[in-house]
Motif scaffolding. Structure first.
Motif, PDB file in Angstrom:
ATOM      1  N   SER A 162     -15.044  30.685  26.022  1.00 36.31           N
ATOM      2  CA  SER A 162     -16.222  31.238  25.358  1.00 36.31           C
ATOM      3  C   SER A 162     -16.020  31.212  23.838  1.00 36.31           C
ATOM      4  N   PHE A 163     -17.109  31.433  23.132  1.00 36.62           N
ATOM      5  CA  PHE A 163     -17.044  31.442  21.672  1.00 36.62           C
ATOM      6  C   PHE A 163     -16.087  32.530  21.186  1.00 36.62           C
ATOM      7  N   GLU A 164     -16.132  33.688  21.798  1.00 37.30           N
ATOM      8  CA  GLU A 164     -15.264  34.791  21.396  1.00 37.30           C
ATOM      9  C   GLU A 164     -13.800  34.431  21.584  1.00 37.30           C
ATOM     10  N   ASP A 165     -13.480  33.738  22.699  1.00 33.20           N
ATOM     11  CA  ASP A 165     -12.096  33.318  22.932  1.00 33.20           C
ATOM     12  C   ASP A 165     -11.641  32.328  21.868  1.00 33.20           C
ATOM     13  N   LYS A 166     -12.523  31.376  21.562  1.00 28.25           N
ATOM     14  CA  LYS A 166     -12.183  30.387  20.533  1.00 28.25           C
ATOM     15  C   LYS A 166     -11.985  31.063  19.176  1.00 28.25           C
ATOM     16  N   LEU A 167     -12.874  32.011  18.858  1.00 29.22           N
ATOM     17  CA  LEU A 167     -12.787  32.711  17.586  1.00 29.22           C
ATOM     18  C   LEU A 167     -11.505  33.534  17.500  1.00 29.22           C
ATOM     19  N   SER A 168     -11.173  34.254  18.547  1.00 23.27           N
ATOM     20  CA  SER A 168      -9.953  35.069  18.510  1.00 23.27           C
ATOM     21  C   SER A 168      -8.716  34.185  18.417  1.00 23.27           C
ATOM     22  N   ARG A 169      -8.726  33.038  19.095  1.00 23.94           N
ATOM     23  CA  ARG A 169      -7.595  32.103  19.013  1.00 23.94           C
ATOM     24  C   ARG A 169      -7.470  31.564  17.590  1.00 23.94           C
ATOM     25  N   PHE A 170      -8.608  31.247  16.981  1.00 27.37           N
ATOM     26  CA  PHE A 170      -8.598  30.748  15.605  1.00 27.37           C
ATOM     27  C   PHE A 170      -8.072  31.814  14.647  1.00 27.37           C
ATOM     28  N   LEU A 171      -8.556  33.056  14.772  1.00 27.51           N
ATOM     29  CA  LEU A 171      -8.125  34.129  13.887  1.00 27.51           C
ATOM     30  C   LEU A 171      -6.631  34.399  14.028  1.00 27.51           C
ATOM     31  N   LYS A 172      -6.131  34.380  15.251  1.00 29.84           N
ATOM     32  CA  LYS A 172      -4.705  34.608  15.491  1.00 29.84           C
ATOM     33  C   LYS A 172      -3.887  33.503  14.837  1.00 29.84           C
ATOM     34  N   ASP A 173      -4.301  32.257  15.032  1.00 31.36           N
ATOM     35  CA  ASP A 173      -3.581  31.129  14.451  1.00 31.36           C
ATOM     36  C   ASP A 173      -3.627  31.183  12.929  1.00 31.36           C
ATOM     37  N   SER A 174      -4.787  31.526  12.374  1.00 30.77           N
ATOM     38  CA  SER A 174      -4.940  31.621  10.933  1.00 30.77           C
ATOM     39  C   SER A 174      -4.033  32.708  10.359  1.00 30.77           C
ATOM     40  N   ASP A 175      -3.974  33.853  11.038  1.00 26.97           N
ATOM     41  CA  ASP A 175      -3.117  34.952  10.596  1.00 26.97           C
ATOM     42  C   ASP A 175      -1.645  34.543  10.631  1.00 26.97           C
ATOM     43  N   GLU A 176      -1.243  33.827  11.681  1.00 22.05           N
ATOM     44  CA  GLU A 176       0.144  33.350  11.773  1.00 22.05           C
ATOM     45  C   GLU A 176       0.465  32.396  10.628  1.00 22.05           C
ATOM     46  N   ARG A 177      -0.459  31.514  10.315  1.00 21.77           N
ATOM     47  CA  ARG A 177      -0.228  30.557   9.230  1.00 21.77           C
ATOM     48  C   ARG A 177      -0.123  31.268   7.880  1.00 21.77           C
ATOM     49  N   LEU A 178      -0.997  32.244   7.635  1.00 20.99           N
ATOM     50  CA  LEU A 178      -0.935  32.985   6.380  1.00 20.99           C
ATOM     51  C   LEU A 178       0.362  33.761   6.254  1.00 20.99           C
ATOM     52  N   THR A 179       0.802  34.394   7.341  1.00 16.86           N
ATOM     53  CA  THR A 179       2.057  35.141   7.331  1.00 16.86           C
ATOM     54  C   THR A 179       3.221  34.207   7.027  1.00 16.86           C
ATOM     55  N   ASP A 180       3.223  33.049   7.660  1.00 17.76           N
ATOM     56  CA  ASP A 180       4.276  32.065   7.438  1.00 17.76           C
ATOM     57  C   ASP A 180       4.260  31.584   5.991  1.00 17.76           C
ATOM     58  N   LEU A 181       3.075  31.326   5.452  1.00 17.99           N
ATOM     59  CA  LEU A 181       2.949  30.875   4.073  1.00 17.99           C
ATOM     60  C   LEU A 181       3.449  31.942   3.100  1.00 17.99           C
ATOM     61  N   ARG A 182       3.068  33.195   3.326  1.00 19.61           N
ATOM     62  CA  ARG A 182       3.524  34.280   2.451  1.00 19.61           C
ATOM     63  C   ARG A 182       5.039  34.404   2.486  1.00 19.61           C
ATOM     64  N   ARG A 183       5.618  34.300   3.679  1.00 20.52           N
ATOM     65  CA  ARG A 183       7.063  34.405   3.835  1.00 20.52           C
ATOM     66  C   ARG A 183       7.761  33.303   3.029  1.00 20.52           C
ATOM     67  N   LYS A 184       7.231  32.097   3.091  1.00 19.47           N
ATOM     68  CA  LYS A 184       7.852  30.987   2.371  1.00 19.47           C
ATOM     69  C   LYS A 184       7.711  31.138   0.860  1.00 19.47           C
ATOM     70  N   THR A 185       6.522  31.531   0.397  1.00 20.19           N
ATOM     71  CA  THR A 185       6.325  31.652  -1.049  1.00 20.19           C
ATOM     72  C   THR A 185       7.054  32.856  -1.615  1.00 20.19           C
ATOM     73  N   ASP A 186       7.142  33.953  -0.873  1.00 23.61           N
ATOM     74  CA  ASP A 186       7.874  35.126  -1.353  1.00 23.61           C
ATOM     75  C   ASP A 186       9.354  34.813  -1.520  1.00 23.61           C
ATOM     76  N   SER A 187       9.917  34.049  -0.598  1.00 23.76           N
ATOM     77  CA  SER A 187      11.342  33.725  -0.712  1.00 23.76           C
ATOM     78  C   SER A 187      11.602  32.841  -1.926  1.00 23.76           C
ATOM     79  N   LYS A 188      10.644  32.031  -2.320  1.00 29.47           N
ATOM     80  CA  LYS A 188      10.819  31.177  -3.489  1.00 29.47           C
ATOM     81  C   LYS A 188      10.685  31.972  -4.792  1.00 29.47           C
ATOM     82  N   ARG A 189       9.948  33.072  -4.743  1.00 25.58           N
ATOM     83  CA  ARG A 189       9.755  33.900  -5.934  1.00 25.58           C
ATOM     84  C   ARG A 189      10.805  34.986  -6.049  1.00 25.58           C
ATOM     85  N   GLY A 190      11.660  35.099  -5.077  1.00 28.70           N
ATOM     86  CA  GLY A 190      12.685  36.134  -5.128  1.00 28.70           C
ATOM     87  C   GLY A 190      12.244  37.422  -4.469  1.00 28.70           C
TER      88      GLY A 190
END
Length: 152
Positions: A116-144
């Motif tokens: 369903s649309f809701e399932d697709k949306l929740s899957r997208f939001l979860k994946d997007s949140d994981e990617r943002l968390t991963d990106l923040r972790r990588k950039t924070d480690s580079k900034r100290g």
């Protein structure tokens, strides 16, 4: 037939590099299709679009005084798609006609036709949140780390 700027000729791919492809033209001349002129989409690897010994139609962009020839596959394809649009036939773009269109998304995770649309949306939001968390972790480690500032 001489090689002139603006002419469209047929050639054979003789070599592929990380910056483009070399194409053998009539009269034994060789020209370069820069990676930016291979396709009208982003090209990370020329091998995704061309292979050695492929026959290709190219447009001659430049011929300099040293005999270097600049070529474009992209500009020939754009003309074909304009002709198809004018004729009313749909244009299907494929990086390589023998292989068909490619889907570069990993596992095609958003194309679950029975979900369903809701399932697709929740899957997208979860994946997007994981990617943002991963990106923040990588950039924070580079900034100290968070909140740390350099003192001048």
């Amino acid at each position: 037939m001489s090689i002139e700027v603006g002419s469209v000729v047929e050639g054979v791919v003789t070599g592929i590099t990380n910056f483009g492809a070399f194409v053998e033209l009539p009269e034994g001349k060789t020209g370069l299709v820069h990676i930016s002129e291979v396709a009208d989409v982003y090209v990370k690897d020329v091998h995704d679009f061309l292979q050695e010994k492929d026959k290709v139609r190219v447009k001659v962009l430049t011929v300099d005084e040293r005999g270097k020839i600049g070529l474009s596959i992209k500009q020939v394809q754009e003309k074909k798609s304009e002709e198809h649009a004018a004729a009313g036939s749909p244009s299907v773009r494929s990086p390589h006609p023998a292989r068909g269109p490619r889907d570069f998304r990993k596992g095609n995770r958003f194309n679950h036709s029975n979900a369903s649309f809701e399932d697709k949306l929740s899957r997208f939001l979860k994946d997007s949140d994981e990617r943002l968390t991963d990106l923040r972790r990588k950039t924070d480690s580079k900034r100290g780390g968070r909140g740390s500032r350099r003192s001048d």
